[in-house]
Structures are given as structure tokens and as C-alpha cells.
Design an enzyme around this catalytic site. Sequence first.
Site, short mmCIF file in Angstrom:
data_model
loop_
_atom_site.label_atom_id
_atom_site.label_comp_id
_atom_site.label_asym_id
_atom_site.label_seq_id
_atom_site.Cartn_x
_atom_site.Cartn_y
_atom_site.Cartn_z
N ILE A 1 0.85 7.57 3.85
CA ILE A 1 1.91 7.20 4.79
C ILE A 1 2.86 6.17 4.17
O ILE A 1 4.07 6.24 4.37
CB ILE A 1 1.30 6.65 6.10
N GLY A 2 2.33 5.24 3.39
CA GLY A 2 3.19 4.25 2.75
C GLY A 2 4.17 4.90 1.79
O GLY A 2 5.35 4.54 1.75
N GLY B 1 0.81 -1.21 0.00
CA GLY B 1 0.00 0.00 0.00
C GLY B 1 0.84 1.26 0.00
O GLY B 1 0.56 2.21 0.73
N ALA B 2 1.87 1.28 -0.86
CA ALA B 2 2.89 2.32 -0.75
C ALA B 2 2.84 3.38 -1.83
O ALA B 2 3.75 4.21 -1.92
CB ALA B 2 4.27 1.67 -0.74
N ASN B 3 1.80 3.41 -2.66
CA ASN B 3 1.78 4.40 -3.73
C ASN B 3 1.22 5.75 -3.31
O ASN B 3 1.22 6.71 -4.09
CB ASN B 3 1.00 3.87 -4.94
N SER C 1 -3.02 0.61 14.62
CA SER C 1 -3.68 1.85 15.03
C SER C 1 -3.77 1.87 16.54
O SER C 1 -3.86 0.82 17.19
CB SER C 1 -5.09 1.90 14.43
N TYR D 1 -13.07 -2.10 12.26
CA TYR D 1 -11.70 -1.60 12.22
C TYR D 1 -10.97 -1.89 13.53
O TYR D 1 -9.84 -2.40 13.53
CB TYR D 1 -11.71 -0.11 11.93
#
Length: 245
Positions: free
Chosen positions: A13-14, A8-10, A140, A163
Site C-alpha cells: 500500500i505504501g 514503509g513505502a517500498n 485499521s 495489533y
Amino acid sequence: MKTVLITGANKSIGFETARQLLQQGYYVYLGCRDMQKGQQAVSQLQSAGLNQVEPIEIDVDDLDSIKAAREVLGQKTNVLDVLINNAGIIGSMQQTPLDTDISVFKQVFETNFFGVINVTQAFIDLLRLSPEPRIVNVTSGLGSLTLHSDPSWKYYQVKAACYVSSKAALNAYTIVLAYDLRDTAFKVNAVDPGYTATDFNNHTGPGTVPDAAARVVKAAVLGPDGLTGQFFSDDNAPETGISPW
């Protein structure tokens, strides 16, 4: 040069985590579901002179995608030094324990919990070949059962059932994973990046993306004397940096 895979780095925070690790000399494999968006993110980093980065297509909800990503990464490197399980979703905003359909629970758990397990199991062989392997599970502060039982906690009223449950489960997995790897060079930790202004929460958080990413990076670059099996959270525990579970 040490290598790192970030899911999830695009964006958000990623993406900033990737930037900061690149600045520290890591070679970054930028995990993304959409290769076009991943390539755009890589191009943005490269335009800033950060060239030791390339996209890896990986959908943490899809085991076949994870296995394919492992094959691709294995063709590029013989060792993975750091795995950052960053990909996550919040699910629909109305999450009550009695009225939320089980399908919503399953959707959130698929990404936030089962996805982490599948990715970790898929890449553990490459991590074992690193002299100082690190696994960072981005969690979290809402995953703390202790704080959710304390009416004086500032986020006590935030009881998003899907969540919260998924992040508590992720924390539990972090504990047992760290225990399983206790006699090795692995450092396995959960990191709360804090309530950060991102698309995740419609930019309502007070924290900044660079500060949030710095917390993740800190756990990713731990030295041999660093802690393992911890729940790092500057928000929940500003004095010690370690949150109650």
C-alpha cells in the site's frame, strides 16, 4: 511542487500510495528500512516514467535512524507538505490478552505507535513550513473501540490483542495531535485502508491495493476545507466514510 514522505513505502500500500501521489504531481520521498529495496522500488517507478521520487532510509523502530532521515531530508528540501505514517506490523498471529508475552506487545507498539510519534515529532518542523501541511496516520478498522464492543460487527471476533491495541492507541494519538494543531492549517487524520490483500495478511483480504492506497491519498491531498481529526474508513462506514472511534 508539493513534497511527501511515506514510511514503509517500498512495497504494498505504501508503494502504491507513492505511485498515485507521483501521478498527481507530488515529489515523493520513499521511506524504507532497506536502501537496496528502496532503490529497487524507485527504479520501478522511474521505469514507468514517474521520476520525481527518491528513497530515504528510515527505520521507524530506531530513533537514531529517524533523526538521520530528518537530517538527510532537510538537505534535500526546506519544506515537507505531507507526512504519511504508513509503516506498520501485525505481530505474531496468536495474540490473546492473557497469554501473549509482553515483548510482543512492545514490538508491535514500537512500530505502530511509538514509531509514528517519533517520526511525527522529528519532521514537524518541516511540516510547519508548508502552507497546507497534512499528516496521515494509516490505521485499521480494527482500531475502533466502538465497533469492537458491537457483537453485530463483521470483524467482532478478530481480537488480535497487540495489533488492535496499537491501532486504538494510534487513533487516540491522532485525535490529540489534531486538537493540538487545530488553530493551524494542518489536517491530521487516521485512515483505514481496508482489509486489503497484501503480504501483511498473506493476501487474504478482499480489497485491492490500488483502492486501499486511494483512500490514503484522498486524506493526503485534502484541500483547505477538508476535515481534520477524523477516522476515515469506507469499510466501517460506507455511507459517511467516517468510522466511529
